[in-house]
Motif scaffolding. Structure first.
Motif, PDB file in Angstrom:
ATOM      1  N   THR A   1      -4.887   1.520  -1.823  1.00  0.00           N
ATOM      2  CA  THR A   1      -5.420   2.768  -2.382  1.00  0.00           C
ATOM      3  C   THR A   1      -4.882   3.032  -3.783  1.00  0.00           C
ATOM      4  OG1 THR A   1      -5.646   3.734  -0.176  1.00  0.00           O
ATOM      5  CG2 THR A   1      -5.595   5.260  -2.039  1.00  0.00           C
ATOM      6  N   MET A   2      -3.570   2.877  -3.983  1.00  0.00           N
ATOM      7  CA  MET A   2      -2.954   3.238  -5.257  1.00  0.00           C
ATOM      8  C   MET A   2      -3.237   2.229  -6.352  1.00  0.00           C
ATOM      9  SD  MET A   2      -1.815   6.154  -4.743  1.00  0.00           S
ATOM     10  CE  MET A   2      -1.191   6.323  -6.407  1.00  0.00           C
ATOM     11  N   ALA A   3      -3.659   1.015  -6.004  1.00  0.00           N
ATOM     12  CA  ALA A   3      -4.003   0.022  -7.030  1.00  0.00           C
ATOM     13  C   ALA A   3      -5.152   0.520  -7.897  1.00  0.00           C
ATOM     14  CB  ALA A   3      -4.370  -1.306  -6.371  1.00  0.00           C
ATOM     15  N   GLU A   4      -6.042   1.331  -7.322  1.00  0.00           N
ATOM     16  CA  GLU A   4      -7.166   1.878  -8.085  1.00  0.00           C
ATOM     17  C   GLU A   4      -6.693   2.844  -9.170  1.00  0.00           C
ATOM     18  OE1 GLU A   4      -9.891   3.669  -5.401  1.00  0.00           O
ATOM     19  OE2 GLU A   4     -10.109   1.882  -4.139  1.00  0.00           O
ATOM     20  N   TYR A   5      -5.481   3.371  -9.014  1.00  0.00           N
ATOM     21  CA  TYR A   5      -4.946   4.322  -9.982  1.00  0.00           C
ATOM     22  C   TYR A   5      -3.890   3.690 -10.886  1.00  0.00           C
ATOM     23  CZ  TYR A   5      -7.093   7.457  -6.579  1.00  0.00           C
ATOM     24  OH  TYR A   5      -7.967   8.068  -5.720  1.00  0.00           O
ATOM     25  N   GLY A   6      -3.768   2.363 -10.843  1.00  0.00           N
ATOM     26  CA  GLY A   6      -2.810   1.686 -11.708  1.00  0.00           C
ATOM     27  C   GLY A   6      -1.381   1.733 -11.219  1.00  0.00           C
ATOM     28  N   ILE A   7      -1.166   2.084  -9.947  1.00  0.00           N
ATOM     29  CA  ILE A   7       0.177   2.173  -9.375  1.00  0.00           C
ATOM     30  C   ILE A   7       0.416   0.983  -8.452  1.00  0.00           C
ATOM     31  CG2 ILE A   7       1.811   3.597  -8.096  1.00  0.00           C
ATOM     32  CD1 ILE A   7       0.827   4.853 -10.697  1.00  0.00           C
ATOM     33  N   GLU A   8       1.473   0.237  -8.714  1.00  0.00           N
ATOM     34  CA  GLU A   8       1.838  -0.888  -7.859  1.00  0.00           C
ATOM     35  C   GLU A   8       2.858  -0.419  -6.823  1.00  0.00           C
ATOM     36  OE1 GLU A   8       4.064  -5.259  -8.132  1.00  0.00           O
ATOM     37  OE2 GLU A   8       3.494  -4.179  -9.953  1.00  0.00           O
ATOM     38  N   ILE A   9       2.562  -0.656  -5.558  1.00  0.00           N
ATOM     39  CA  ILE A   9       3.447  -0.247  -4.473  1.00  0.00           C
ATOM     40  C   ILE A   9       4.325  -1.422  -4.068  1.00  0.00           C
ATOM     41  CG2 ILE A   9       3.581   0.614  -2.113  1.00  0.00           C
ATOM     42  CD1 ILE A   9       2.515   2.660  -4.104  1.00  0.00           C
ATOM     43  N   GLY A  10       5.648  -1.215  -4.119  1.00  0.00           N
ATOM     44  CA  GLY A  10       6.579  -2.245  -3.668  1.00  0.00           C
ATOM     45  C   GLY A  10       6.611  -2.311  -2.156  1.00  0.00           C
ATOM     46  N   ASP A  11       6.980  -1.197  -1.530  1.00  0.00           N
ATOM     47  CA  ASP A  11       6.910  -1.091  -0.075  1.00  0.00           C
ATOM     48  C   ASP A  11       6.955   0.361   0.343  1.00  0.00           C
ATOM     49  OD1 ASP A  11       9.527  -0.290  -0.337  1.00  0.00           O
ATOM     50  OD2 ASP A  11      10.406  -2.030   0.634  1.00  0.00           O
ATOM     51  N   VAL A  12       6.561   0.580   1.589  1.00  0.00           N
ATOM     52  CA  VAL A  12       6.611   1.910   2.209  1.00  0.00           C
ATOM     53  C   VAL A  12       7.439   1.759   3.475  1.00  0.00           C
ATOM     54  CG1 VAL A  12       5.297   3.827   3.175  1.00  0.00           C
ATOM     55  CG2 VAL A  12       4.324   2.474   1.300  1.00  0.00           C
ATOM     56  N   ARG A  13       8.551   2.455   3.546  1.00  0.00           N
ATOM     57  CA  ARG A  13       9.459   2.303   4.690  1.00  0.00           C
ATOM     58  C   ARG A  13       9.633   3.628   5.438  1.00  0.00           C
ATOM     59  NH1 ARG A  13      11.941  -2.427   5.111  1.00  0.00           N
ATOM     60  NH2 ARG A  13      11.972  -3.829   3.301  1.00  0.00           N
ATOM     61  N   ILE A  14       9.726   3.509   6.749  1.00  0.00           N
ATOM     62  CA  ILE A  14       9.982   4.676   7.596  1.00  0.00           C
ATOM     63  C   ILE A  14      11.480   4.935   7.610  1.00  0.00           C
ATOM     64  CG2 ILE A  14       9.847   5.609   9.922  1.00  0.00           C
ATOM     65  CD1 ILE A  14       7.323   3.994  10.356  1.00  0.00           C
ATOM     66  N   LEU A  15      11.875   6.134   7.201  1.00  0.00           N
ATOM     67  CA  LEU A  15      13.289   6.496   7.172  1.00  0.00           C
ATOM     68  C   LEU A  15      13.720   7.230   8.435  1.00  0.00           C
ATOM     69  CD1 LEU A  15      13.683   7.781   3.502  1.00  0.00           C
ATOM     70  CD2 LEU A  15      14.148   5.496   4.390  1.00  0.00           C
ATOM     71  N   ASN A  16      12.803   8.002   9.013  1.00  0.00           N
ATOM     72  CA  ASN A  16      13.165   8.812  10.157  1.00  0.00           C
ATOM     73  C   ASN A  16      11.920   9.077  11.001  1.00  0.00           C
ATOM     74  OD1 ASN A  16      14.973  10.546  11.719  1.00  0.00           O
ATOM     75  ND2 ASN A  16      13.813  12.253  10.880  1.00  0.00           N
ATOM     76  N   VAL A  17      12.110   9.142  12.309  1.00  0.00           N
ATOM     77  CA  VAL A  17      11.034   9.452  13.250  1.00  0.00           C
ATOM     78  C   VAL A  17      11.468  10.635  14.100  1.00  0.00           C
ATOM     79  CG1 VAL A  17       9.629   8.619  15.161  1.00  0.00           C
ATOM     80  CG2 VAL A  17      10.273   7.051  13.328  1.00  0.00           C
TER      81      VAL A  17
END
Length: 214
Positions: free
Chosen positions: A157-173
């Motif tokens: 999704t964010m590639a369309e806005y020129g943003i490169e995502i490294g990773d998305v991590r869950i910190l807490n549940v």
């Protein structure tokens, strides 16, 4: 020709003042592109050029020029209490850490009204959809496949806005208090059963040892 000490002293005072003035004017009007940044030069509100190399990128002498300095360094944001449901329909909240950088300054500045707002809304929306219906055990052990799925969805999704995502991590549940209590009681019950079986096995082994001695 006579030596005029007053003129000499005045000259000594003027030289550093002139040098300081030149430095101040340079800093005021020069546009410097720092390392790992990009400078966009706009003229009459339209993109005219962009500079990726460090160093002097332009000057502000023209009233029609506007410069935007954009960092391309890696950064991160933390989004808290994103709600979704597990496979049993139970409400679950997760905290996420998103690592990103601006890969295309032109898109980030002009393809979306506010890329920071787009990053937050996309992360919340994509995360809620990506983890919906997942097995509860995946949340409890913070399974890597959850973070992998989140990274893929948000990155696309964010590639369309020129943003490169490294990773998305869950910190807490976090589950609802009553659900968390039920899970705790279930784990405690299993531990009690395991403890009873262990003690019974110990008594049986001890009895067998006594018989073998007799």
């Amino acid at each position: 020709m006579t030596f005029d000490a007053n003129h000499f002293l005045i000259g000594l005072a003027i030289l550093p003042a002139a040098a300081l003035l030149i430095v101040l004017l340079f800093k005021r009007f020069a546009v410097i592109n720092p390392e790992s940044h990009e400078v966009l030069r706009l003229r009459m509100g339209k993109l005219e050029a962009h500079h990726t190399d460090p160093g002097l990128a332009g000057n502000r002498f023209s009233l029609f020029n506007r410069f935007i300095v954009v960092s391309r360094q890696w950064d991160e944001r933390i989004f808290r209490a994103i709600e979704s449901n597990d496979s049993q329909g139970t409400n679950v909240k997760v905290d996420l850490r998103v690592t990103f950088r601006i890969a295309d300054a032109n898109k980030a500045m002009f393809a979306v009204h506010d890329w920071e707002e787009a990053l937050e809304s996309s992360t919340v929306h994509e995360a809620a959809a990506a983890i919906a219906g997942k097995e509860r055990m995946l949340f409890l052990r913070n399974a890597p496949e959850l973070s992998t799925a989140l990274t893929i969805h948000v990155r696309k999704t964010m590639a369309e806005y020129g943003i490169e995502i490294g990773d998305v991590r869950i910190l807490n549940v976090e589950f609802r208090p009553e659900v968390a209590r039920q899970m705790f009681e279930a784990v405690a019950a299993k531990l009690d059963v395991a403890k009873g079986e262990y003690e019974e096995r110990g008594r049986t082994d001890a009895a067998l040892d006594r018989k073998s001695v007799v």
